[in-house]
Design an enzyme around this catalytic site. Structure first.
Site, PDB file in Angstrom:
ATOM      1  N   ASP A   1       6.331   6.699   5.847  1.00  0.00           N
ATOM      2  CA  ASP A   1       6.811   7.957   6.592  1.00  0.00           C
ATOM      3  C   ASP A   1       6.793   8.067   8.021  1.00  0.00           C
ATOM      4  O   ASP A   1       7.751   8.767   8.815  1.00  0.00           O
ATOM      5  CB  ASP A   1       5.641   9.094   6.112  1.00  0.00           C
TER       6      ASP A   1
ATOM      7  N   HIS B   1       7.145   9.917   1.543  1.00  0.00           N
ATOM      8  CA  HIS B   1       6.773  11.401   1.035  1.00  0.00           C
ATOM      9  C   HIS B   1       8.025  12.365   1.641  1.00  0.00           C
ATOM     10  O   HIS B   1       8.187  12.333   2.695  1.00  0.00           O
ATOM     11  CB  HIS B   1       5.577  11.920   1.574  1.00  0.00           C
TER      12      HIS B   1
ATOM     13  N   GLU C   1      -4.421   9.311  -8.163  1.00  0.00           N
ATOM     14  CA  GLU C   1      -4.442   8.554  -6.652  1.00  0.00           C
ATOM     15  C   GLU C   1      -5.634   9.654  -6.010  1.00  0.00           C
ATOM     16  O   GLU C   1      -5.426  10.816  -6.094  1.00  0.00           O
ATOM     17  CB  GLU C   1      -3.404   8.636  -5.911  1.00  0.00           C
TER      18      GLU C   1
ATOM     19  N   HIS D   1      -5.381   7.576   1.726  1.00  0.00           N
ATOM     20  CA  HIS D   1      -5.336   8.516   2.809  1.00  0.00           C
ATOM     21  C   HIS D   1      -6.566   8.133   3.917  1.00  0.00           C
ATOM     22  O   HIS D   1      -7.609   8.073   3.570  1.00  0.00           O
ATOM     23  CB  HIS D   1      -5.715   9.827   2.368  1.00  0.00           C
TER      24      HIS D   1
END
Ligand code: PXP
Length: 245
Positions: free
Chosen positions: A15, A49, A157, A196
Site C-alpha cells: 500500500d 488494501h 488475521e 499490523h
C-alpha cells in the site's frame, strides 16, 4: 530456537508504495513493480488494501496486480457492496475483511465480527461462493473468534497493532492473548494469520506462535526499503520469521 516446523508465509503489503506515488500523482513509484520485486525476494503473497477513499491503492492497481502477479493476491477490503463488487470482478486468491473509517490513518482495531454478524454473513458467503479465501481481521479476543467460526470464515488475521505499541509486561500479556486466540481458532479448524505494526525487532515472538501460517507486513518493509532496498528488507524479514520458528 526453532519452535515449529510448519511454514510461515510472508504476505508483503505494498500500500505505501502507492502512498508515495500518490503524493505527487503520476506513475512513480509503481506498486506493481514493488510487488514483483517482493515476490522475487521471497514473498509468498502480496497484500493490497483498496480503501473507500483510494488514498493509496487504486482500482487500476488491483486490476494490474490481478493480471500480472505470479504469487497470490490478498485483497484487503471493507465489508461494503462496492468492495464486494471489486472482489467478485477480480476474484483474488484471498480477501481479508477489515474495518474502515475514513478519518483513521491506518486500520485501527479489528473488525467487530461479533457485533456485525448479520451484515458480514452475506459478504463472507458471496466471497466463498466465488472461490475467494476469506479472512476476518479481528482482535485476539475469544468472542471474535467465536463469531468467525459462526460466520464460516476459513481464516482469521489477528491484529498485532496493540502488541506492537506496548512494552514490557503489557506486551507480554498481549502476546499471550495472541497465542491463546491463535490456539482457539486453530482448534476450531480456522487458519490463523497475523499482522499490523510488525518490524524486524518485534516479529520473532509473533512468528513463534505455532498455529500461525501467515504474517502480513507492509509499512515497516516499505519504509526500510528506502534505506536498504525492498529486496533486502523482504529477505531480512523472512530470515527473522524463519529463525523464530
Ligand atoms: N494486515 C491488515 C489486515 C492490515 O490492514 C494491514 C495494514 O494495512 C497490515 C496487515 C499491515 O500492517 P503494517 O503496514 O503495519 O505492516
Amino acid at each position: 530456537m526453532a519452535l515449529s516446523s510448519s511454514p510461515l508465509r510472508l504476505g508483503v503489503n505494498i500500500d505505501h508504495v502507492a502512498t508515495v506515488r500518490n503524493a505527487r500523482g503520476g506513475a512513480f513509484p509503481d506498486p506493481v513493480r514493488a510487488a514483483l520485486l517482493a515476490a522475487e525476494a521471497g514473498a509468498d503473497g502480496i497484500t493490497a488494501h483498496l480503501r473507500e477513499d483510494r488514498r493509496h491503492i487504486t482500482d487500476n492497481d488491483i486490476a494490474r496486480l490481478s493480471a500480472g502477479l505470479t504469487i497470490p493476491l490478498n485483497l484487503e477490503m471493507a465489508a461494503t457492496a462496492e468492495m464486494l463488487a471489486v472482489a467478485l470482478r477480480h476474484r483474488p486468491h484471498a480477501a481479508c475483511i477489515v474495518p474502515e473509517k475514513r478519518e483513521e490513518r491506518t486500520t485501527e482495531g479489528g473488525l467487530d465480527a461479533a457485533g456485525q454478524r448479520e451484515a458480514l454473513a452475506p459478504i463472507v458467503a458471496a466471497l466463498r461462493e466465488a472461490g475467494v479465501r476469506v479472512s476476518l481481521f479481528i482482535e485476539p479476543d475469544p468472542r471474535q473468534i467465536e463469531a468467525a467460526i459462526r460466520l464460516g470464515a476459513p481464516v482469521v488475521e489477528l491484529h498485532t497493532g496493540r502488541y506492537a505499541e506496548l512494552d514490557g509486561d503489557a506486551r507480554a500479556a498481549e502476546l499471550r492473548r495472541l497465542a491463546d486466540a491463535a490456539a482457539l481458532a486453530a482448534k476450531n479448524g480456522i487458519e490463523v494469520h497475523a499482522g499490523h505494526g510488525l518490524t524486524y525487532d518485534n516479529v520473532a515472538p509473533v512468528a513463534a506462535i505455532p498455529p500461525l501460517r501467515e504474517l502480513n507486513i507492509g509499512h515497516f518493509l516499505v519504509g526500510e526499503a528506502i534505506f536498504v532496498g525492498l529486496d533486502a528488507s523482504v529477505r531480512r524479514m523472512r530470515d527473522a520469521m524463519e529463525s523464530a520458528r
